[in-house]
Write a protein that holds these residues in place. Structure first.
Motif, PDB file in Angstrom:
ATOM      1  N   ALA A 293       0.819  -1.216   0.000  1.00  0.00           N
ATOM      2  CA  ALA A 293       0.000   0.000   0.000  1.00  0.00           C
ATOM      3  C   ALA A 293       0.853   1.266   0.000  1.00  0.00           C
ATOM      4  O   ALA A 293       0.406   2.324  -0.449  1.00  0.00           O
ATOM      5  CB  ALA A 293      -0.932   0.001   1.217  1.00  0.00           C
ATOM      6  N   GLU A 294       2.087   1.161   0.489  1.00  0.00           N
ATOM      7  CA  GLU A 294       2.947   2.333   0.631  1.00  0.00           C
ATOM      8  C   GLU A 294       3.831   2.593  -0.583  1.00  0.00           C
ATOM      9  O   GLU A 294       4.590   3.558  -0.597  1.00  0.00           O
ATOM     10  CB  GLU A 294       3.849   2.164   1.872  1.00  0.00           C
ATOM     11  CG  GLU A 294       3.094   2.100   3.203  1.00  0.00           C
ATOM     12  CD  GLU A 294       2.397   3.415   3.520  1.00  0.00           C
ATOM     13  OE1 GLU A 294       2.983   4.472   3.262  1.00  0.00           O
ATOM     14  OE2 GLU A 294       1.239   3.371   4.005  1.00  0.00           O
ATOM     15  N   ILE A 295       3.755   1.732  -1.598  1.00  0.00           N
ATOM     16  CA  ILE A 295       4.670   1.846  -2.735  1.00  0.00           C
ATOM     17  C   ILE A 295       3.908   1.872  -4.060  1.00  0.00           C
ATOM     18  O   ILE A 295       2.715   1.573  -4.111  1.00  0.00           O
ATOM     19  CB  ILE A 295       5.677   0.674  -2.754  1.00  0.00           C
ATOM     20  CG1 ILE A 295       4.921  -0.671  -2.888  1.00  0.00           C
ATOM     21  CG2 ILE A 295       6.549   0.683  -1.509  1.00  0.00           C
ATOM     22  CD1 ILE A 295       5.795  -1.865  -3.122  1.00  0.00           C
ATOM     23  N   ASP A 296       4.631   2.252  -5.116  1.00  0.00           N
ATOM     24  CA  ASP A 296       4.073   2.203  -6.468  1.00  0.00           C
ATOM     25  C   ASP A 296       4.680   1.074  -7.297  1.00  0.00           C
ATOM     26  O   ASP A 296       4.064   0.589  -8.249  1.00  0.00           O
ATOM     27  CB  ASP A 296       4.301   3.531  -7.191  1.00  0.00           C
ATOM     28  CG  ASP A 296       3.482   4.650  -6.592  1.00  0.00           C
ATOM     29  OD1 ASP A 296       2.372   4.378  -6.085  1.00  0.00           O
ATOM     30  OD2 ASP A 296       3.951   5.812  -6.609  1.00  0.00           O
ATOM     31  N   GLN A 297       5.905   0.694  -6.970  1.00  0.00           N
ATOM     32  CA  GLN A 297       6.587  -0.360  -7.708  1.00  0.00           C
ATOM     33  C   GLN A 297       7.713  -0.961  -6.854  1.00  0.00           C
ATOM     34  O   GLN A 297       8.114  -0.381  -5.848  1.00  0.00           O
ATOM     35  CB  GLN A 297       7.173   0.148  -9.034  1.00  0.00           C
ATOM     36  CG  GLN A 297       8.155   1.300  -8.919  1.00  0.00           C
ATOM     37  CD  GLN A 297       7.471   2.644  -8.906  1.00  0.00           C
ATOM     38  OE1 GLN A 297       6.511   2.877  -9.621  1.00  0.00           O
ATOM     39  NE2 GLN A 297       7.987   3.565  -8.097  1.00  0.00           N
ATOM     40  N   VAL A 298       8.186  -2.127  -7.288  1.00  0.00           N
ATOM     41  CA  VAL A 298       9.288  -2.821  -6.612  1.00  0.00           C
ATOM     42  C   VAL A 298      10.388  -3.077  -7.622  1.00  0.00           C
ATOM     43  O   VAL A 298      10.132  -3.625  -8.706  1.00  0.00           O
ATOM     44  CB  VAL A 298       8.830  -4.169  -6.021  1.00  0.00           C
ATOM     45  CG1 VAL A 298       9.992  -4.852  -5.288  1.00  0.00           C
ATOM     46  CG2 VAL A 298       7.657  -3.985  -5.084  1.00  0.00           C
ATOM     47  N   ILE A 299      11.610  -2.688  -7.301  1.00  0.00           N
ATOM     48  CA  ILE A 299      12.754  -3.048  -8.134  1.00  0.00           C
ATOM     49  C   ILE A 299      13.409  -4.274  -7.517  1.00  0.00           C
ATOM     50  O   ILE A 299      13.768  -4.277  -6.337  1.00  0.00           O
ATOM     51  CB  ILE A 299      13.754  -1.881  -8.304  1.00  0.00           C
ATOM     52  CG1 ILE A 299      14.885  -2.290  -9.266  1.00  0.00           C
ATOM     53  CG2 ILE A 299      14.291  -1.382  -6.973  1.00  0.00           C
ATOM     54  CD1 ILE A 299      15.721  -1.126  -9.766  1.00  0.00           C
ATOM     55  N   VAL A 300      13.473  -5.336  -8.293  1.00  0.00           N
ATOM     56  CA  VAL A 300      13.935  -6.638  -7.821  1.00  0.00           C
ATOM     57  C   VAL A 300      15.260  -6.973  -8.493  1.00  0.00           C
ATOM     58  O   VAL A 300      15.407  -6.794  -9.708  1.00  0.00           O
ATOM     59  CB  VAL A 300      12.900  -7.737  -8.148  1.00  0.00           C
ATOM     60  CG1 VAL A 300      13.370  -9.095  -7.633  1.00  0.00           C
ATOM     61  CG2 VAL A 300      11.534  -7.383  -7.567  1.00  0.00           C
ATOM     62  N   ILE A 301      16.208  -7.466  -7.711  1.00  0.00           N
ATOM     63  CA  ILE A 301      17.504  -7.836  -8.270  1.00  0.00           C
ATOM     64  C   ILE A 301      17.963  -9.153  -7.667  1.00  0.00           C
ATOM     65  O   ILE A 301      17.827  -9.386  -6.463  1.00  0.00           O
ATOM     66  CB  ILE A 301      18.550  -6.712  -8.053  1.00  0.00           C
ATOM     67  CG1 ILE A 301      19.873  -7.056  -8.745  1.00  0.00           C
ATOM     68  CG2 ILE A 301      18.757  -6.414  -6.572  1.00  0.00           C
ATOM     69  CD1 ILE A 301      20.799  -5.862  -8.878  1.00  0.00           C
TER      70      ILE A 301
END
Length: 206
Positions: A106-114
């Motif tokens: 709910a607190e984010i717009d996207q996730v960068i995954v590595i």
């Protein structure tokens, strides 16, 4: 800013089978480059690009990863908010994201995954900006590569007659770098608590 609404996610739960015996006592992200663990390099990158909230998925030898992250989070040049998703069983390169809570999402717009074994000089800011401007469901970081075969290639017809011959041809391809950006919609599409790779995610949503 984009970075303030972005969660960093490092996949650090793998078994590191291909790097044994080195990974018998250390998880793969803790292996070093110039005496610096890969995990440390990744967390420095996250902080450098303004990503201060990071989740690390842990599984195999996870206590080592967790303790090291907690130590680094006390230092000013590392993300200060590092949390963990624990894998009771291997979940692949996408499955661990299903462990993110609704409150976090709910607190984010996207996730960068590595992936936890990736070292690159890619600009996270540029990648995030492209993802957002395209309003992408899922963004995959890629690079162009050229592979030269060591032998000549023969082409034949149905009667096995030679129709062409190419001496040590070169093939161009787009390589997956193991860095992804997931939108909220993409996160919702991840099945819960099963082995699910980024390849499955991409193919299932073409």
């Amino acid at each position: 800013s984009i970075e303030n609404r972005t969660l960093g996610f490092i996949l650090a739960g793998g078994l590191g089978t291909r790097l044994r015996p080195y990974t018998l006592t250390l998880p793969k992200p803790m292996l070093t480059l110039n005496e610096q663990p890969i995990l440390e390099i990744l967390l420095l990158q996250m902080k450098y690009y303004g990503i201060d909230n990071v989740v690390v998925s842990i599984g195999y030898l996870g206590d080592i990863v967790k303790a090291y992250c907690q130590f680094l989070s006390t230092k000013s040049n590392f993300p200060s908010n590092i949390h963990f998703v624990e894998e009771d069983k291997p979940l692949g390169t996408c499955g661990p994201l299903s462990g993110l809570s609704d409150e976090v999402i709910a607190e984010i717009d996207q996730v960068i995954v590595i992936n936890g074994d990736i070292i690159s000089d890619i600009c996270f800011t540029s990648l995030l900006e492209k993802h957002c401007s395209n309003q992408s469901f899922l963004t995959v970081a890629i690079r162009k590569s050229l592979t030269k075969l060591p032998l000549g290639v023969v082409e034949v017809d149905e009667q096995e007659r030679v129709t062409n011959f190419k001496e040590k041809p070169e093939f161009e391809a787009l390589d997956n770098l193991g860095i992804y950006i997931y939108s909220k919609k993409a996160l919702e599409a991840i099945p819960k608590n099963i082995f699910y790779g980024a390849d499955n995610m991409i193919l299932d949503n073409l």
